[in-house]
Write an enzyme that holds these catalytic residues in place. Sequence first.
Site, PDB file in Angstrom:
ATOM      1  N   CYS A 110      -2.095  -2.966   7.413  1.00 43.50           N
ATOM      2  CA  CYS A 110      -1.957  -3.797   6.204  1.00 43.50           C
ATOM      3  C   CYS A 110      -0.644  -4.569   6.127  1.00 43.50           C
ATOM      4  O   CYS A 110      -0.620  -5.687   5.607  1.00 43.50           O
ATOM      5  CB  CYS A 110      -2.196  -2.946   4.968  1.00 43.50           C
ATOM      6  SG  CYS A 110      -3.926  -2.410   4.873  1.00 43.50           S
TER       7      CYS A 110
ATOM      8  N   LYS B  87      -7.042  -4.721  -3.428  1.00 43.03           N
ATOM      9  CA  LYS B  87      -7.820  -5.302  -2.314  1.00 43.03           C
ATOM     10  C   LYS B  87      -8.794  -4.283  -1.752  1.00 43.03           C
ATOM     11  O   LYS B  87      -8.603  -3.073  -1.930  1.00 43.03           O
ATOM     12  CB  LYS B  87      -6.877  -5.800  -1.220  1.00 43.03           C
ATOM     13  CG  LYS B  87      -6.015  -4.688  -0.635  1.00 43.03           C
ATOM     14  CD  LYS B  87      -5.051  -5.235   0.398  1.00 43.03           C
ATOM     15  CE  LYS B  87      -4.193  -4.140   0.980  1.00 43.03           C
ATOM     16  NZ  LYS B  87      -4.949  -3.127   1.747  1.00 43.03           N
TER      17      LYS B  87
ATOM     18  N   ASP C 278       0.791  -1.247   0.000  1.00 42.50           N
ATOM     19  CA  ASP C 278       0.000   0.000   0.000  1.00 42.50           C
ATOM     20  C   ASP C 278       0.821   1.294   0.000  1.00 42.50           C
ATOM     21  O   ASP C 278       0.514   2.226   0.768  1.00 42.50           O
ATOM     22  CB  ASP C 278      -0.966   0.006   1.203  1.00 42.50           C
ATOM     23  CG  ASP C 278      -2.015  -1.093   1.108  1.00 42.50           C
ATOM     24  OD1 ASP C 278      -1.908  -1.949   0.231  1.00 42.50           O
ATOM     25  OD2 ASP C 278      -2.943  -1.090   1.939  1.00 42.50           O
TER      26      ASP C 278
HETATM   27  C1  VGL Z   1      -4.792   0.600   5.621  1.00 37.40           C
HETATM   28  C2  VGL Z   1      -6.355   1.510   7.009  1.00 37.40           C
HETATM   29  C3  VGL Z   1      -7.325   1.397   6.042  1.00 37.40           C
HETATM   30  C4  VGL Z   1      -3.366   0.190   5.411  1.00 37.40           C
HETATM   31  C5  VGL Z   1      -5.740   0.472   4.632  1.00 37.40           C
HETATM   32  O1  VGL Z   1      -2.882   0.193   4.259  1.00 37.40           O
HETATM   33  O2  VGL Z   1      -2.695  -0.154   6.415  1.00 37.40           O
HETATM   34  N1  VGL Z   1      -5.114   1.114   6.810  1.00 37.40           N
HETATM   35  N2  VGL Z   1      -7.000   0.889   4.846  1.00 37.40           N
END
Ligand code: VGL
Length: 234
Positions: free
Chosen positions: A184, A140, A37
Site C-alpha cells: 500500500c 479504500k 494503513d
Molecule cells: C495491504 C495487503 C492487503 C497494505 C492491504 O496495507 O499494504 N496489504 N491489504
Amino acid sequence: MKESIFVIFVIAMVTICFLINAPMVFGEPKMGVIVVDLQGDFTTYKNGSLAVEGTDEAFVNKVRKVTQELRAKGYPIFGTQDWHPADHISFYSNHAGKKPFEAIQIDGRTQVLWPPHCVQETENARVLVDNNLFLAIVKKGKDKKFDSYSGFQDDGGATTEMNQILQKTGIKELIVYGIATDYCVKATAIDAVAAGYKVTVIEGLSKGVAPDTTAKALEEMKAKGIIIKADLEM
Ligand code: VGL
Ligand code: ZN
C-alpha cells in the site's frame, strides 16, 4: 526633478521589498503527509491477522510521535484506511481450496490472497494514530470485487476522494509512510507521483511484508522519481 528621483527611489524600494518577500507572499510549495494503513491488523503490536514484521509497539509509537510533530509544524496530515467487507475478493477464505498468500489470476489481474483483515467496523481496522491529527482519512477496498493497495484508486480503476482532497488543500509535495512498504505504501506513492506530486517515502517509518518484495518496491519507487529517505530529520 527632486520629486521624480524621490518617486523612483520609493518605487525601487517597494519593488526590492516585494521581491525579498515573494516566497512569503506566494507561499512555499505546500507539503502534505499521507500515513498509510497504520491499522491493528497490520501490526504485531495488536496481534493483527496480517501482522507485518517490525510493527511492534515501539514502531507504532514512533509513527505516532512523528505524525504528531509534523502536525505541530503545520503540515496537513492525511491517512488511508484499508476497509474491507467480510466477503472481500482479497480474502483467501472467500476462495474454496485456497491458502493465505497464494496468488491467483482474476480477470487478467494478479490477486494475492490474504488472511481476512481490516474488516469494516472491527477493532483491528481502526487507525492507530490519533484520528484528530488527520484532515481526512480515506477508506479504500470497500468494493468487494476489487482490491485497493493505492489510496488513490482501486484495481478496477475507481478513484477515491484522495486527489480531490489534496488539490483542494493546495498540496504539491507529499511525505508518505506506513504499512506495507511493498504493497500500500508503494502503490500510494506511485499513484501520487503519477498525479503530479513530488513524493518522499520515509523508509524508517514504513515496514514491508517480505524483504525481497520490499527491496524491489524501493527500487521501483526510486525509478519513478520518488525520493527514499531513511528517516525524517526534524
Ligand atoms: C495491504 C495487503 C492487503 C497494505 C492491504 O496495507 O499494504 N496489504 N491489504
Ligand atoms: Zn487489504
